[in-house]
Design a protein around this motif. Structure first.
Motif, PDB file in Angstrom:
ATOM      1  N   ILE A  93       0.841  -1.206   0.000  1.00  0.00           N
ATOM      2  CA  ILE A  93       0.000   0.000   0.000  1.00  0.00           C
ATOM      3  C   ILE A  93       0.871   1.248   0.000  1.00  0.00           C
ATOM      4  O   ILE A  93       0.593   2.222  -0.710  1.00  0.00           O
ATOM      5  CB  ILE A  93      -0.938  -0.033   1.221  1.00  0.00           C
ATOM      6  CG1 ILE A  93      -2.023  -1.071   1.018  1.00  0.00           C
ATOM      7  CG2 ILE A  93      -1.577   1.308   1.449  1.00  0.00           C
ATOM      8  CD1 ILE A  93      -2.914  -1.213   2.200  1.00  0.00           C
ATOM      9  N   ARG A  94       1.962   1.229   0.771  1.00  0.00           N
ATOM     10  CA  ARG A  94       2.884   2.373   0.777  1.00  0.00           C
ATOM     11  C   ARG A  94       3.471   2.602  -0.615  1.00  0.00           C
ATOM     12  O   ARG A  94       3.574   3.746  -1.083  1.00  0.00           O
ATOM     13  CB  ARG A  94       4.016   2.120   1.774  1.00  0.00           C
ATOM     14  CG  ARG A  94       3.700   2.604   3.140  1.00  0.00           C
ATOM     15  CD  ARG A  94       3.511   4.089   3.128  1.00  0.00           C
ATOM     16  NE  ARG A  94       3.435   4.597   4.483  1.00  0.00           N
ATOM     17  CZ  ARG A  94       2.778   5.679   4.820  1.00  0.00           C
ATOM     18  NH1 ARG A  94       2.116   6.344   3.908  1.00  0.00           N
ATOM     19  NH2 ARG A  94       2.766   6.094   6.048  1.00  0.00           N
ATOM     20  N   TYR A  96       2.143   1.784  -3.447  1.00  0.00           N
ATOM     21  CA  TYR A  96       1.107   2.311  -4.337  1.00  0.00           C
ATOM     22  C   TYR A  96       0.897   3.804  -4.088  1.00  0.00           C
ATOM     23  O   TYR A  96       0.677   4.571  -5.015  1.00  0.00           O
ATOM     24  CB  TYR A  96      -0.199   1.552  -4.113  1.00  0.00           C
ATOM     25  CG  TYR A  96      -1.265   1.905  -5.101  1.00  0.00           C
ATOM     26  CD1 TYR A  96      -1.313   1.273  -6.326  1.00  0.00           C
ATOM     27  CD2 TYR A  96      -2.206   2.876  -4.818  1.00  0.00           C
ATOM     28  CE1 TYR A  96      -2.267   1.598  -7.251  1.00  0.00           C
ATOM     29  CE2 TYR A  96      -3.170   3.210  -5.728  1.00  0.00           C
ATOM     30  CZ  TYR A  96      -3.195   2.567  -6.949  1.00  0.00           C
ATOM     31  OH  TYR A  96      -4.140   2.903  -7.862  1.00  0.00           O
ATOM     32  N   GLU A  97       0.976   4.215  -2.802  1.00  0.00           N
ATOM     33  CA  GLU A  97       0.815   5.647  -2.513  1.00  0.00           C
ATOM     34  C   GLU A  97       1.928   6.464  -3.136  1.00  0.00           C
ATOM     35  O   GLU A  97       1.701   7.544  -3.658  1.00  0.00           O
ATOM     36  CB  GLU A  97       0.850   5.858  -1.005  1.00  0.00           C
ATOM     37  CG  GLU A  97      -0.484   5.847  -0.344  1.00  0.00           C
ATOM     38  CD  GLU A  97      -0.370   6.374   1.051  1.00  0.00           C
ATOM     39  OE1 GLU A  97       0.765   6.607   1.490  1.00  0.00           O
ATOM     40  OE2 GLU A  97      -1.405   6.545   1.689  1.00  0.00           O
ATOM     41  N   GLY A 100       1.989   5.162  -7.337  1.00  0.00           N
ATOM     42  CA  GLY A 100       0.745   5.096  -8.079  1.00  0.00           C
ATOM     43  C   GLY A 100       0.586   3.862  -8.938  1.00  0.00           C
ATOM     44  O   GLY A 100      -0.229   3.850  -9.848  1.00  0.00           O
ATOM     45  N   THR A 101       1.331   2.806  -8.681  1.00  0.00           N
ATOM     46  CA  THR A 101       1.185   1.588  -9.467  1.00  0.00           C
ATOM     47  C   THR A 101       1.627   0.393  -8.630  1.00  0.00           C
ATOM     48  O   THR A 101       2.333   0.547  -7.637  1.00  0.00           O
ATOM     49  CB  THR A 101       2.028   1.652 -10.743  1.00  0.00           C
ATOM     50  OG1 THR A 101       1.865   0.441 -11.442  1.00  0.00           O
ATOM     51  CG2 THR A 101       3.475   1.860 -10.434  1.00  0.00           C
ATOM     52  N   ASP A 103       3.097  -2.138 -10.403  1.00  0.00           N
ATOM     53  CA  ASP A 103       4.010  -2.813 -11.331  1.00  0.00           C
ATOM     54  C   ASP A 103       5.455  -2.594 -10.884  1.00  0.00           C
ATOM     55  O   ASP A 103       5.896  -1.454 -10.732  1.00  0.00           O
ATOM     56  CB  ASP A 103       3.794  -2.239 -12.743  1.00  0.00           C
ATOM     57  CG  ASP A 103       4.406  -3.122 -13.784  1.00  0.00           C
ATOM     58  OD1 ASP A 103       5.277  -3.921 -13.422  1.00  0.00           O
ATOM     59  OD2 ASP A 103       4.010  -3.017 -14.947  1.00  0.00           O
TER      60      ASP A 103
ATOM     61  N   LEU B 142      -5.083   4.581   7.631  1.00  0.00           N
ATOM     62  CA  LEU B 142      -4.241   5.112   6.558  1.00  0.00           C
ATOM     63  C   LEU B 142      -5.066   5.393   5.311  1.00  0.00           C
ATOM     64  O   LEU B 142      -4.891   6.415   4.653  1.00  0.00           O
ATOM     65  CB  LEU B 142      -3.154   4.103   6.224  1.00  0.00           C
ATOM     66  CG  LEU B 142      -2.254   4.660   5.144  1.00  0.00           C
ATOM     67  CD1 LEU B 142      -1.075   5.325   5.771  1.00  0.00           C
ATOM     68  CD2 LEU B 142      -1.840   3.636   4.163  1.00  0.00           C
ATOM     69  N   LYS B 146      -5.987   9.818   3.431  1.00  0.00           N
ATOM     70  CA  LYS B 146      -5.417  10.352   2.198  1.00  0.00           C
ATOM     71  C   LYS B 146      -6.166  11.588   1.723  1.00  0.00           C
ATOM     72  O   LYS B 146      -7.368  11.608   1.765  1.00  0.00           O
ATOM     73  CB  LYS B 146      -5.456   9.292   1.102  1.00  0.00           C
ATOM     74  CG  LYS B 146      -4.234   8.431   1.101  1.00  0.00           C
ATOM     75  CD  LYS B 146      -4.155   7.568  -0.127  1.00  0.00           C
ATOM     76  CE  LYS B 146      -5.194   6.470  -0.110  1.00  0.00           C
ATOM     77  NZ  LYS B 146      -5.035   5.516  -1.184  1.00  0.00           N
TER      78      LYS B 146
ATOM     79  N   LYS C  71      -8.190  -0.185  -7.164  1.00  0.00           N
ATOM     80  CA  LYS C  71      -6.835   0.061  -7.668  1.00  0.00           C
ATOM     81  C   LYS C  71      -6.699  -0.649  -9.013  1.00  0.00           C
ATOM     82  O   LYS C  71      -7.105  -1.791  -9.170  1.00  0.00           O
ATOM     83  CB  LYS C  71      -5.800  -0.467  -6.680  1.00  0.00           C
ATOM     84  CG  LYS C  71      -5.850   0.273  -5.355  1.00  0.00           C
ATOM     85  CD  LYS C  71      -4.558   0.136  -4.608  1.00  0.00           C
ATOM     86  CE  LYS C  71      -4.519   1.089  -3.437  1.00  0.00           C
ATOM     87  NZ  LYS C  71      -5.366   0.666  -2.323  1.00  0.00           N
ATOM     88  N   ASP C  72      -6.117   0.050  -9.959  1.00  0.00           N
ATOM     89  CA  ASP C  72      -6.100  -0.482 -11.324  1.00  0.00           C
ATOM     90  C   ASP C  72      -5.001  -1.517 -11.470  1.00  0.00           C
ATOM     91  O   ASP C  72      -4.091  -1.625 -10.666  1.00  0.00           O
ATOM     92  CB  ASP C  72      -5.863   0.652 -12.306  1.00  0.00           C
ATOM     93  CG  ASP C  72      -4.502   1.276 -12.099  1.00  0.00           C
ATOM     94  OD1 ASP C  72      -3.871   1.662 -13.073  1.00  0.00           O
ATOM     95  OD2 ASP C  72      -4.062   1.363 -10.926  1.00  0.00           O
ATOM     96  N   PRO C  74      -2.287  -2.568 -14.284  1.00  0.00           N
ATOM     97  CA  PRO C  74      -1.737  -2.213 -15.585  1.00  0.00           C
ATOM     98  C   PRO C  74      -1.575  -3.446 -16.465  1.00  0.00           C
ATOM     99  O   PRO C  74      -1.053  -4.464 -16.020  1.00  0.00           O
ATOM    100  CB  PRO C  74      -0.382  -1.599 -15.240  1.00  0.00           C
ATOM    101  CG  PRO C  74      -0.037  -2.183 -13.926  1.00  0.00           C
ATOM    102  CD  PRO C  74      -1.303  -2.399 -13.205  1.00  0.00           C
ATOM    103  N   ILE C 163       5.365   1.221   9.571  1.00  0.00           N
ATOM    104  CA  ILE C 163       5.268   1.505   8.138  1.00  0.00           C
ATOM    105  C   ILE C 163       4.083   2.407   7.850  1.00  0.00           C
ATOM    106  O   ILE C 163       4.163   3.330   7.047  1.00  0.00           O
ATOM    107  CB  ILE C 163       5.157   0.182   7.359  1.00  0.00           C
ATOM    108  CG1 ILE C 163       6.479  -0.563   7.389  1.00  0.00           C
ATOM    109  CG2 ILE C 163       4.797   0.439   5.915  1.00  0.00           C
ATOM    110  CD1 ILE C 163       6.373  -1.932   6.853  1.00  0.00           C
TER     111      ILE C 163
END
Lengths: 112, 146, 173
Positions: A93-94, A96-97, A100-101, A103, B142, B146, C71-72, C74, C163
């Motif tokens: 999750i971190r 992704y923040e 933004g992906t 991958d 969390l 945001k 969430k997408d 890709p 975290i």
């Protein structure tokens, strides 16, 4: 024997997911599948034909119990697996923040 | 705060949750206490206790669950569970060795039997339940912030 | 026989979970694997493990769904796809070959070597007073393992809180 081998095939499916997928969530899912296969393998090692669950009953003398030691070890391993999965998910999750992906190759590219 | 229609799910879900969440918590405590007599024990019962709080949070929104068990209380209770387990272990030194079962064994098939095993079960139940709830609380807080 | 069916179902569900494109479907398929594992524990006469696996799987599904929703994913075509897939499959084939050779040395399924456990089964009830032998093993005979497990869980909770804490630090006034 066939059962042990099917269990290892399940392990290999999880291994393929960890090695080949580029999405972090798919990697976490592969880790979870590997963990399931290991737990199942331990319990399969302790099974006994026509055995009974390792709990005593009133006024009965049970002789053929299955092996309780692998069950005790796996019981702690399941809860540890949940903790590890939650830790890896929080790291994902971190990531992704920040990027933004999900991958991993894109993450590498953005860093350099 | 509970009847606030802005947060959480619809009225149907909230009504059903009011009926069931206590039963789920009670079932978790039953599983913890009867760990030495029937299948279950501290690990499974602790996860059920955590699930009851997660259920409350999903139905009513974050604030209601936090008003019951705040984050600081969760971390304190988790430390208390760990210390209690260690204390039960150190209790064995009264008779000579670590993790020795020094209390009276009692007769089998009774609730008050098996020496220190029910105490260890309660400690592990507190620790696992509150720890998993703290994990879920951290994840949800969390996402909202945001 | 039912164990074979359950294991083959688990393998298919795992392949679906790895290969499907949508993340939410993938998480649901992993839930199917977990519930089949719970049934397999019941068949293998381990009710403690079945209860624990059931509730842990539900909590794990909730956490995974909350993490992956909205969430997408890709969709990328990777270069050298054939070479990478073939090398991975070759490695897995070698692994399975050696494991087939090693598995023949294990005791046969259904006839375990119960050297250590013999003592626990005979003296379990009289020494600890607990009727459930699994609880007697994890909290009395082998309580060190449980202490280590508690430590690992504590560390993981601390790690998650470190975290996921809010970024940035307040300045001292």
């Amino acid at each position: 024997m066939i059962l042990y081998f099917l269990c290892l095939i399940l392990f290999c499916v999880g291994l393929y997911g960890v090695l080949r997928k580029r999405n972090i969530v798919k990697m976490i899912i592969g880790l979870g599948i590997m963990e399931y296969a290991m737990n199942l393998f331990f319990v399969l090692m302790g099974y006994r034909f026509h055995g009974r669950a390792p709990i005593d009953a009133k006024d009965q003398n049970i002789l053929n119990m299955v092996d309780p030691l692998p069950q005790a070890l796996v019981l702690t391993s399941i809860v540890i697996g949940l903790g590890v999965t939650a830790l890896v998910i929080s790291i994902a999750i971190r990531i992704y923040e920040k990027y933004g992906t999900f991958d991993i190759t894109k993450i590498k590219r953005l860093k350099g | 705060m509970i009847n606030n229609p802005e947060t959480g799910m619809t009225l149907i879900v909230k009504t059903i949750t009011r009926l069931t969440v206590g039963l789920i918590l009670l079932f978790g405590i039953y599983i913890i206490l009867h760990g030495h007599l029937s299948p279950g024990g501290g690990f499974a019962g602790g996860v059920i206790v955590a699930l009851s709080f997660v259920h409350l949070m999903l139905a009513f929104g974050k604030d209601v669950a936090v008003s019951r068990v705040s984050k600081n209380l969760a971390s304190n209770l988790e430390s208390i569970g760990a210390m209690m387990f260690l204390l039960v272990a150190l209790l064995g030194f009264l008779r000579g060795s670590f993790f020795l079962n020094i209390l009276a064994k009692g007769s089998p098939f009774n609730l008050f039997s098996a020496g220190t095993i029910p105490l260890s079960n309660i400690a592990i139940g507190i620790k696992v339940g509150v720890g998993l709830f703290a994990i879920f609380l951290a994840l949800v807080v969390l996402e909202r912030s945001k | 026989m039912e164990l074979h069916i359950l294991l083959i179902f688990m393998i298919f569900a795992a392949i679906v979970a790895i290969e499907v494109k949508d993340l939410l479907s993938s998480v649901i398929a992993v839930g199917a694997v977990g519930f089949a594992l719970c049934l397999a524990f019941l068949v293998l006469k381990a009710p403690d493990l079945a209860i624990t696996q059931l509730v842990v799987e539900i909590l794990c599904l909730i956490i995974l769904i909350r993490a992956t929703i909205n969430k997408d994913l890709p969709l990328v075509i990777e270069g050298r796809w054939v070479f990478n897939a073939l090398s991975t499959l070759g490695f897995i084939a070698v692994f399975l070959l050696f494991s087939w050779l090693a598995l023949r040395e294990l005791p046969r399924f259904g006839e375990p070597i119960m050297e250590v456990v013999k003592k626990y089964l005979q003296e379990g009830v009289s020494k600890t007073g607990a009727v459930n032998i699994v609880t007697a093993v994890i909290l009395d005979f082998r309580a060190y393992d449980t202490l280590g497990e508690a430590t690992v869980l504590f560390t993981s909770v601390i790690g998650i809180m470190a975290i996921l804490r809010k970024p940035g630090r307040k300045k001292k006034e």
